[in-house]
Design a protein around this motif. Structure first.
Motif, PDB file in Angstrom:
ATOM      1  N   MET A   1     -56.263 -40.047  32.313  1.00 20.45           N
ATOM      2  CA  MET A   1     -55.398 -39.493  30.922  1.00 20.45           C
ATOM      3  C   MET A   1     -54.054 -40.473  30.783  1.00 20.45           C
ATOM      4  O   MET A   1     -53.015 -40.183  32.194  1.00 20.45           O
ATOM      5  CB  MET A   1     -55.158 -38.344  30.217  1.00 20.45           C
ATOM      6  CG  MET A   1     -56.930 -38.012  30.147  1.00 20.45           C
ATOM      7  SD  MET A   1     -56.558 -36.288  29.040  1.00 20.45           S
ATOM      8  CE  MET A   1     -58.357 -35.887  28.593  1.00 20.45           C
ATOM      9  N   PRO A   2     -53.234 -41.062  30.378  1.00 22.16           N
ATOM     10  CA  PRO A   2     -52.236 -40.831  30.703  1.00 22.16           C
ATOM     11  C   PRO A   2     -50.950 -39.963  30.644  1.00 22.16           C
ATOM     12  O   PRO A   2     -51.072 -39.013  29.461  1.00 22.16           O
ATOM     13  CB  PRO A   2     -51.254 -42.352  28.828  1.00 22.16           C
ATOM     14  CG  PRO A   2     -52.359 -42.012  28.190  1.00 22.16           C
ATOM     15  CD  PRO A   2     -53.594 -41.476  28.680  1.00 22.16           C
ATOM     16  N   THR A   3     -50.434 -39.937  31.644  1.00 23.98           N
ATOM     17  CA  THR A   3     -49.198 -38.375  31.868  1.00 23.98           C
ATOM     18  C   THR A   3     -48.346 -39.374  31.916  1.00 23.98           C
ATOM     19  O   THR A   3     -47.192 -40.896  31.571  1.00 23.98           O
ATOM     20  CB  THR A   3     -48.997 -37.756  32.222  1.00 23.98           C
ATOM     21  OG1 THR A   3     -48.732 -38.706  33.897  1.00 23.98           O
ATOM     22  CG2 THR A   3     -50.696 -37.826  32.180  1.00 23.98           C
ATOM     23  N   SER A   4     -47.089 -38.611  31.917  1.00 26.86           N
ATOM     24  CA  SER A   4     -44.961 -38.526  32.099  1.00 26.86           C
ATOM     25  C   SER A   4     -45.454 -39.291  33.284  1.00 26.86           C
ATOM     26  O   SER A   4     -44.635 -39.676  33.999  1.00 26.86           O
ATOM     27  CB  SER A   4     -44.730 -37.337  31.352  1.00 26.86           C
ATOM     28  OG  SER A   4     -44.720 -36.100  32.364  1.00 26.86           O
ATOM     29  N   GLN A   5     -46.368 -38.932  34.023  1.00 27.70           N
ATOM     30  CA  GLN A   5     -45.943 -38.810  35.649  1.00 27.70           C
ATOM     31  C   GLN A   5     -47.073 -40.606  35.770  1.00 27.70           C
ATOM     32  O   GLN A   5     -47.752 -40.820  36.867  1.00 27.70           O
ATOM     33  CB  GLN A   5     -46.214 -38.492  36.542  1.00 27.70           C
ATOM     34  CG  GLN A   5     -45.429 -37.287  36.025  1.00 27.70           C
ATOM     35  CD  GLN A   5     -45.378 -36.043  37.749  1.00 27.70           C
ATOM     36  OE1 GLN A   5     -46.332 -35.854  38.168  1.00 27.70           O
ATOM     37  NE2 GLN A   5     -44.311 -34.524  37.354  1.00 27.70           N
ATOM     38  N   GLY A   6     -47.398 -40.879  34.749  1.00 25.68           N
ATOM     39  CA  GLY A   6     -48.199 -42.204  35.199  1.00 25.68           C
ATOM     40  C   GLY A   6     -49.770 -41.686  35.043  1.00 25.68           C
ATOM     41  O   GLY A   6     -49.948 -40.487  34.297  1.00 25.68           O
ATOM     42  N   HIS A   7     -51.071 -42.614  34.238  1.00 27.51           N
ATOM     43  CA  HIS A   7     -52.231 -42.782  34.987  1.00 27.51           C
ATOM     44  C   HIS A   7     -52.488 -41.634  35.620  1.00 27.51           C
ATOM     45  O   HIS A   7     -53.227 -42.362  36.802  1.00 27.51           O
ATOM     46  CB  HIS A   7     -53.000 -43.942  34.364  1.00 27.51           C
ATOM     47  CG  HIS A   7     -53.278 -44.503  33.164  1.00 27.51           C
ATOM     48  ND1 HIS A   7     -52.052 -44.874  32.559  1.00 27.51           N
ATOM     49  CD2 HIS A   7     -53.566 -44.559  32.240  1.00 27.51           C
ATOM     50  CE1 HIS A   7     -52.071 -45.550  31.443  1.00 27.51           C
ATOM     51  NE2 HIS A   7     -53.351 -44.967  30.578  1.00 27.51           N
ATOM     52  N   LEU A   8     -53.670 -40.443  35.409  1.00 26.61           N
ATOM     53  CA  LEU A   8     -53.716 -39.803  36.734  1.00 26.61           C
ATOM     54  C   LEU A   8     -55.198 -39.166  35.795  1.00 26.61           C
ATOM     55  O   LEU A   8     -55.850 -38.928  34.352  1.00 26.61           O
ATOM     56  CB  LEU A   8     -53.348 -38.011  36.206  1.00 26.61           C
ATOM     57  CG  LEU A   8     -51.223 -38.431  37.064  1.00 26.61           C
ATOM     58  CD1 LEU A   8     -50.803 -36.848  36.500  1.00 26.61           C
ATOM     59  CD2 LEU A   8     -51.212 -39.054  38.588  1.00 26.61           C
ATOM     60  N   SER A   9     -55.959 -38.768  36.877  1.00 21.70           N
ATOM     61  CA  SER A   9     -57.032 -37.943  36.648  1.00 21.70           C
ATOM     62  C   SER A   9     -56.990 -36.518  36.379  1.00 21.70           C
ATOM     63  O   SER A   9     -56.177 -36.242  36.969  1.00 21.70           O
ATOM     64  CB  SER A   9     -58.451 -38.223  38.238  1.00 21.70           C
ATOM     65  OG  SER A   9     -58.026 -37.384  39.165  1.00 21.70           O
ATOM     66  N   LEU A  10     -57.779 -35.972  35.806  1.00 21.75           N
ATOM     67  CA  LEU A  10     -58.179 -34.694  35.040  1.00 21.75           C
ATOM     68  C   LEU A  10     -58.035 -33.843  36.309  1.00 21.75           C
ATOM     69  O   LEU A  10     -56.977 -32.437  36.278  1.00 21.75           O
ATOM     70  CB  LEU A  10     -59.360 -34.374  33.846  1.00 21.75           C
ATOM     71  CG  LEU A  10     -59.318 -34.829  33.145  1.00 21.75           C
ATOM     72  CD1 LEU A  10     -60.874 -34.363  32.232  1.00 21.75           C
ATOM     73  CD2 LEU A  10     -58.103 -34.118  32.298  1.00 21.75           C
ATOM     74  N   GLN A  11     -58.588 -34.781  37.796  1.00 22.37           N
ATOM     75  CA  GLN A  11     -58.945 -33.713  38.967  1.00 22.37           C
ATOM     76  C   GLN A  11     -56.970 -33.546  38.691  1.00 22.37           C
ATOM     77  O   GLN A  11     -56.631 -32.302  39.841  1.00 22.37           O
ATOM     78  CB  GLN A  11     -59.588 -33.629  39.722  1.00 22.37           C
ATOM     79  CG  GLN A  11     -59.549 -33.184  41.167  1.00 22.37           C
ATOM     80  CD  GLN A  11     -60.157 -31.935  40.881  1.00 22.37           C
ATOM     81  OE1 GLN A  11     -61.520 -32.287  40.907  1.00 22.37           O
ATOM     82  NE2 GLN A  11     -59.049 -30.852  41.140  1.00 22.37           N
ATOM     83  N   GLU A  12     -55.889 -34.626  39.372  1.00 19.19           N
ATOM     84  CA  GLU A  12     -55.229 -34.674  39.692  1.00 19.19           C
ATOM     85  C   GLU A  12     -54.026 -34.011  38.921  1.00 19.19           C
ATOM     86  O   GLU A  12     -53.417 -33.013  39.046  1.00 19.19           O
ATOM     87  CB  GLU A  12     -54.661 -36.587  39.919  1.00 19.19           C
ATOM     88  CG  GLU A  12     -55.357 -36.353  40.835  1.00 19.19           C
ATOM     89  CD  GLU A  12     -54.974 -38.062  40.721  1.00 19.19           C
ATOM     90  OE1 GLU A  12     -54.254 -39.191  41.617  1.00 19.19           O
ATOM     91  OE2 GLU A  12     -55.385 -39.664  39.466  1.00 19.19           O
ATOM     92  N   ILE A  13     -54.776 -33.912  37.239  1.00 19.44           N
ATOM     93  CA  ILE A  13     -54.060 -33.373  37.052  1.00 19.44           C
ATOM     94  C   ILE A  13     -53.892 -31.604  36.788  1.00 19.44           C
ATOM     95  O   ILE A  13     -52.429 -31.035  36.760  1.00 19.44           O
ATOM     96  CB  ILE A  13     -53.986 -33.410  35.265  1.00 19.44           C
ATOM     97  CG1 ILE A  13     -53.624 -35.059  34.165  1.00 19.44           C
ATOM     98  CG2 ILE A  13     -53.218 -32.578  34.298  1.00 19.44           C
ATOM     99  CD1 ILE A  13     -54.379 -35.253  33.477  1.00 19.44           C
ATOM    100  N   VAL A  14     -55.076 -31.442  36.948  1.00 20.95           N
ATOM    101  CA  VAL A  14     -55.019 -29.882  36.621  1.00 20.95           C
ATOM    102  C   VAL A  14     -54.874 -28.735  38.829  1.00 20.95           C
ATOM    103  O   VAL A  14     -53.981 -28.104  39.099  1.00 20.95           O
ATOM    104  CB  VAL A  14     -56.214 -29.559  36.895  1.00 20.95           C
ATOM    105  CG1 VAL A  14     -57.239 -29.050  35.375  1.00 20.95           C
ATOM    106  CG2 VAL A  14     -57.431 -30.267  38.120  1.00 20.95           C
ATOM    107  N   ASN A  15     -54.224 -30.102  39.647  1.00 18.88           N
ATOM    108  CA  ASN A  15     -53.982 -29.820  40.534  1.00 18.88           C
ATOM    109  C   ASN A  15     -52.082 -30.020  40.508  1.00 18.88           C
ATOM    110  O   ASN A  15     -51.857 -29.668  41.678  1.00 18.88           O
ATOM    111  CB  ASN A  15     -54.156 -30.707  41.765  1.00 18.88           C
ATOM    112  CG  ASN A  15     -55.638 -30.722  42.014  1.00 18.88           C
ATOM    113  OD1 ASN A  15     -56.495 -29.078  41.694  1.00 18.88           O
ATOM    114  ND2 ASN A  15     -56.915 -31.479  42.911  1.00 18.88           N
ATOM    115  N   ILE A  16     -51.193 -30.392  39.560  1.00 20.91           N
ATOM    116  CA  ILE A  16     -49.962 -30.831  39.923  1.00 20.91           C
ATOM    117  C   ILE A  16     -49.453 -28.571  40.256  1.00 20.91           C
ATOM    118  O   ILE A  16     -48.351 -28.795  40.476  1.00 20.91           O
ATOM    119  CB  ILE A  16     -49.660 -31.380  39.166  1.00 20.91           C
ATOM    120  CG1 ILE A  16     -50.255 -33.287  39.064  1.00 20.91           C
ATOM    121  CG2 ILE A  16     -48.152 -31.184  38.658  1.00 20.91           C
ATOM    122  CD1 ILE A  16     -49.545 -34.588  37.897  1.00 20.91           C
TER     123      ILE A  16
END
Length: 240
Positions: A19-34
């Motif tokens: 998904m596009p985010t304010s920190q670039g395109h991230l996978s859902l796994q990366e998003i929940v780990n932030i």
């Protein structure tokens, strides 16, 4: 779409969805780990408006304005009960903007009052805040009710007879006040300069219209005319 219909398939591929985010395109796994809190915006235009603020303040903001994305992130949230998933709007995001000190509020009281007088005809309430980037002078918010009222007003102007009367009756029964808000950034050099001047009407009106454009909000005919007229005035002032 298939993942939302099939739980087993969802579990298989969910973490690889980007998904596009304010920190670039991230996978859902990366998003929940932030972090422990995942903030997402379901409206694409509101995401675009909030993106520079989120970037400047190093806040993760997820864009779920595309098809299926909101349902997917809501589904993934059930897998992480210890994580907090927040759906944000422009108005709720303003809770993260910096407040003025009491001394600053007193010093800028007359400026804020003048701004509210200038924008009263547009049913817009002005608030003074602090936020980054300091290059952004203003942030505009319009409630869903306000958007409906603006659409109905525009339709009413183009309608006549019975339909125009029906819209008029509906508008008269709707709460009209404070559906739009303009958050002026006192960290911005332009706002700081205007706060020290008396003749600010033209500039506050232009900042208001520019904030509408940046937020991709539909503009009324009066606001489009205001933009044209004020640009003409600026050109005339420049020519002298």
């Amino acid at each position: 779409g298939l993942a939302l219909q099939d739980e087993e398939f969802f579990d298989l591929i969910a973490h690889w969805i980007e998904m596009p985010t304010s920190q670039g395109h991230l996978s859902l796994q990366e998003i929940v780990n932030i972090g422990d809190t995942i903030r997402y915006v379901t409206d694409l235009d509101q995401y675009r408006q909030l993106l520079p603020i989120a970037k400047a303040n190093n806040q993760l903001l997820v864009n779920t304005g595309y098809i299926y994305d909101t349902q997917i992130i809501q589904r993934i949230s059930s897998k992480y009960p210890l994580k907090e998933f927040q759906g944000l709007t422009t108005e709720s995001f303003t809770n993260f903007l910096g407040e003025l000190t009491w001394e600053e509020e007193q010093a800028l009281y007359d400026f804020q009052r003048k701004c509210n007088q200038v924008l009263a005809e547009f049913d817009c309430k002005v608030f003074l805040k602090k936020y980054q980037p300091n290059t952004l002078p203003a942030l505009f918010y319009l409630s869903n009710q306000g958007e409906r009222i603006r659409d109905m007003e525009q339709t009413k102007k183009k309608s006549s007879g019975l339909w125009g009367d029906v819209l008029g009756d509906m508008l008269s029964n709707m709460e009209q006040k404070n559906h739009s808000k303009l958050y002026l950034n006192v960290e911005n050099a332009l706002i700081q300069k205007l706060a020290k001047n008396e003749n600010i009407d033209l500039y506050i009106q232009l900042i208001y219209v520019n904030a509408l454009l940046m937020g991709h909000y539909p503009m009324k005919q009066e606001e489009m005319q205001l933009l044209t007229n004020n640009l003409i005035k600026l050109i005339e002032l420049g020519i002298g």
